[in-house]
Design a protein around this motif. Structure first.
Motif, PDB file in Angstrom:
ATOM      1  N   GLY A 228       5.233  -8.517   3.309  1.00 59.12           N
ATOM      2  CA  GLY A 228       4.257  -8.091   4.660  1.00 59.12           C
ATOM      3  C   GLY A 228       5.417  -6.714   5.427  1.00 59.12           C
ATOM      4  O   GLY A 228       4.885  -5.845   5.984  1.00 59.12           O
ATOM      5  N   ASP A 229       6.658  -7.188   5.132  1.00 61.84           N
ATOM      6  CA  ASP A 229       7.706  -6.245   5.875  1.00 61.84           C
ATOM      7  C   ASP A 229       7.962  -4.943   5.124  1.00 61.84           C
ATOM      8  O   ASP A 229       8.027  -3.843   5.650  1.00 61.84           O
ATOM      9  CB  ASP A 229       9.089  -7.047   6.184  1.00 61.84           C
ATOM     10  N   ASP A 230       7.883  -5.237   3.753  1.00 58.27           N
ATOM     11  CA  ASP A 230       8.139  -4.167   2.904  1.00 58.27           C
ATOM     12  C   ASP A 230       6.812  -3.271   3.050  1.00 58.27           C
ATOM     13  O   ASP A 230       7.107  -1.960   2.849  1.00 58.27           O
ATOM     14  CB  ASP A 230       8.059  -4.639   1.427  1.00 58.27           C
ATOM     15  N   TRP A 231       5.764  -3.895   3.171  1.00 60.83           N
ATOM     16  CA  TRP A 231       4.318  -2.889   3.288  1.00 60.83           C
ATOM     17  C   TRP A 231       4.430  -2.082   4.676  1.00 60.83           C
ATOM     18  O   TRP A 231       4.332  -0.992   4.601  1.00 60.83           O
ATOM     19  CB  TRP A 231       3.205  -4.003   3.507  1.00 60.83           C
ATOM     20  N   GLY A 232       5.097  -2.782   5.707  1.00 59.15           N
ATOM     21  CA  GLY A 232       5.217  -1.871   6.811  1.00 59.15           C
ATOM     22  C   GLY A 232       6.094  -0.597   6.752  1.00 59.15           C
ATOM     23  O   GLY A 232       6.071   0.462   6.940  1.00 59.15           O
ATOM     24  N   ARG A 233       7.413  -0.900   5.911  1.00 61.21           N
ATOM     25  CA  ARG A 233       8.320   0.302   5.474  1.00 61.21           C
ATOM     26  C   ARG A 233       7.610   1.168   4.429  1.00 61.21           C
ATOM     27  O   ARG A 233       7.767   2.490   4.799  1.00 61.21           O
ATOM     28  CB  ARG A 233       9.420  -0.339   4.837  1.00 61.21           C
ATOM     29  N   PHE A 234       6.826   0.714   3.602  1.00 57.54           N
ATOM     30  CA  PHE A 234       6.047   1.544   2.867  1.00 57.54           C
ATOM     31  C   PHE A 234       5.146   2.553   3.581  1.00 57.54           C
ATOM     32  O   PHE A 234       4.867   3.837   3.118  1.00 57.54           O
ATOM     33  CB  PHE A 234       5.192   0.719   1.663  1.00 57.54           C
ATOM     34  N   ALA A 235       4.314   1.993   4.365  1.00 59.78           N
ATOM     35  CA  ALA A 235       3.375   2.875   5.166  1.00 59.78           C
ATOM     36  C   ALA A 235       4.012   3.767   6.132  1.00 59.78           C
ATOM     37  O   ALA A 235       3.576   4.878   6.109  1.00 59.78           O
ATOM     38  CB  ALA A 235       2.525   1.599   5.963  1.00 59.78           C
ATOM     39  N   THR A 236       5.047   3.518   6.377  1.00 60.96           N
ATOM     40  CA  THR A 236       6.079   4.509   7.280  1.00 60.96           C
ATOM     41  C   THR A 236       6.376   5.548   6.468  1.00 60.96           C
ATOM     42  O   THR A 236       6.538   6.841   6.801  1.00 60.96           O
ATOM     43  CB  THR A 236       7.326   3.656   8.024  1.00 60.96           C
ATOM     44  N   ALA A 237       6.763   5.241   5.046  1.00 60.37           N
ATOM     45  CA  ALA A 237       7.151   6.291   4.382  1.00 60.37           C
ATOM     46  C   ALA A 237       5.864   7.115   3.962  1.00 60.37           C
ATOM     47  O   ALA A 237       6.091   8.260   3.667  1.00 60.37           O
ATOM     48  CB  ALA A 237       7.904   5.650   3.163  1.00 60.37           C
TER      49      ALA A 237
END
Length: 299
Positions: A228-237
């Motif tokens: 879930g945290d990585d998804w947030g960073r992925f979406a930001t990218a």
């Protein structure tokens, strides 16, 4: 004369002459005609087909692949078909993809990945490769993702289409594993966005997701946690990708559409910026579609 005797008179004595023509006739058309005449007479041997697959003329090689589909399973012939995935001619590679559907040898998946790498931009080639992957979808999917990450090749169109197909009918844990590969991977961001989008769209069609009445992203994240945290960073990218004028239009549109899977509080500002009067029409339309997706409670 050998053609006439074999086809009209069913004269088996013409077979040696036809074999010789298939192997060494000066004109490619004659070699092709001899191959099909031998097939008509049920006198076509694997060695002759293998020779056709190594012929100097792409038309002969293409016909050899069509004929190979009907031949009994033989390791040397299957290997020759797999090698056709590296052919310089696109029609030959397409024929190889369709023939590889019936080959179970260990090199078949590698050959399909090679065709996918070379012809990812051709929708007919993508369809042929996906059809040939069949029951080997998991192995093919993993191998393609590794190849994409290692080479930086633009396999985004195929990855998205493959993601759709895979997510719609595969086990939930396998689909989530590949979503994690897209979200957490270190390879090309455009390809990862394409894969994530394909998995999301494919998941949208799943009966178990519809029954649970949850969004595709919630389904793919599962229990969340680190992913879930990585998804947030992925979406930001992805948001940065959408705003990057150095990126191609297709890359930016794909990133915008991915933002439609986030809550408005996380992606709304970026999407509204893409509606500015100076933004290209393609980006404006993509932003509108993404905002419409956000407005649908089930994604």
């Amino acid at each position: 004369e050998a053609f006439r005797r074999l086809i009209e008179d069913d004269d088996a004595s013409a077979t040696p002459a036809l074999v010789q023509a298939a192997l060494s006739a000066q004109r490619p058309e004659t070699r092709v005609r001899a191959l099909w005449a031998l097939r008509h007479a049920r006198a076509l041997e694997p060695a002759v087909v293998i020779a056709a697959l190594r012929d100097s003329d792409p038309g002969v090689r293409e016909n050899g692949l069509r004929l190979a589909e009907e031949m009994p399973v033989q390791a040397e012939l299957e290997w020759a078909v797999a090698q056709a995935a590296k052919d310089e001619n696109a029609r030959v590679r397409f024929a190889a993809a369709t023939t590889l559907a019936r080959i179970e040898g260990p090199w078949a998946v590698e050959a399909l990945v090679e065709i996918a790498r070379r012809d990812a931009g051709d929708r007919w080639a993508r369809a042929a490769v996906l059809a040939a992957a069949g029951g080997r979808m998991e192995a093919f999917f993993a191998a393609l993702a590794v190849e994409t990450g290692a080479s930086g090749v633009d396999s985004a169109p195929l990855l998205e289409q493959l993601g759709r197909t895979f997510a719609a009918g595969s086990a939930a844990d396998l689909v989530r594993a590949h979503f994690a590969r897209a979200v957490q991977g270190k390879w090309d961001l455009s390809s990862r966005i394409a894969l994530a989008r394909g998995l999301i769209e494919g998941s949208r069609a799943r009966a178990d997701l519809k029954a649970a009445k949850i969004s595709p992203v919630a389904f793919l994240l599962g229990d969340g946690g680190a992913l879930g945290d990585d998804w947030g960073r992925f979406a930001t990218a992805a948001g940065q990708h959408a705003a990057d004028v150095r990126r191609s239009m297709s890359e930016r549109v794909a990133a915008i559409m991915l933002l439609g899977e986030l809550p408005f509080t996380e992606s709304g500002a970026i999407l509204l910026e893409r509606l500015g009067p100076r933004e290209p029409v393609e980006l404006q339309l993509a932003a509108i579609k993404a905002l419409e997706r956000i407005g649908d409670g089930q994604g």
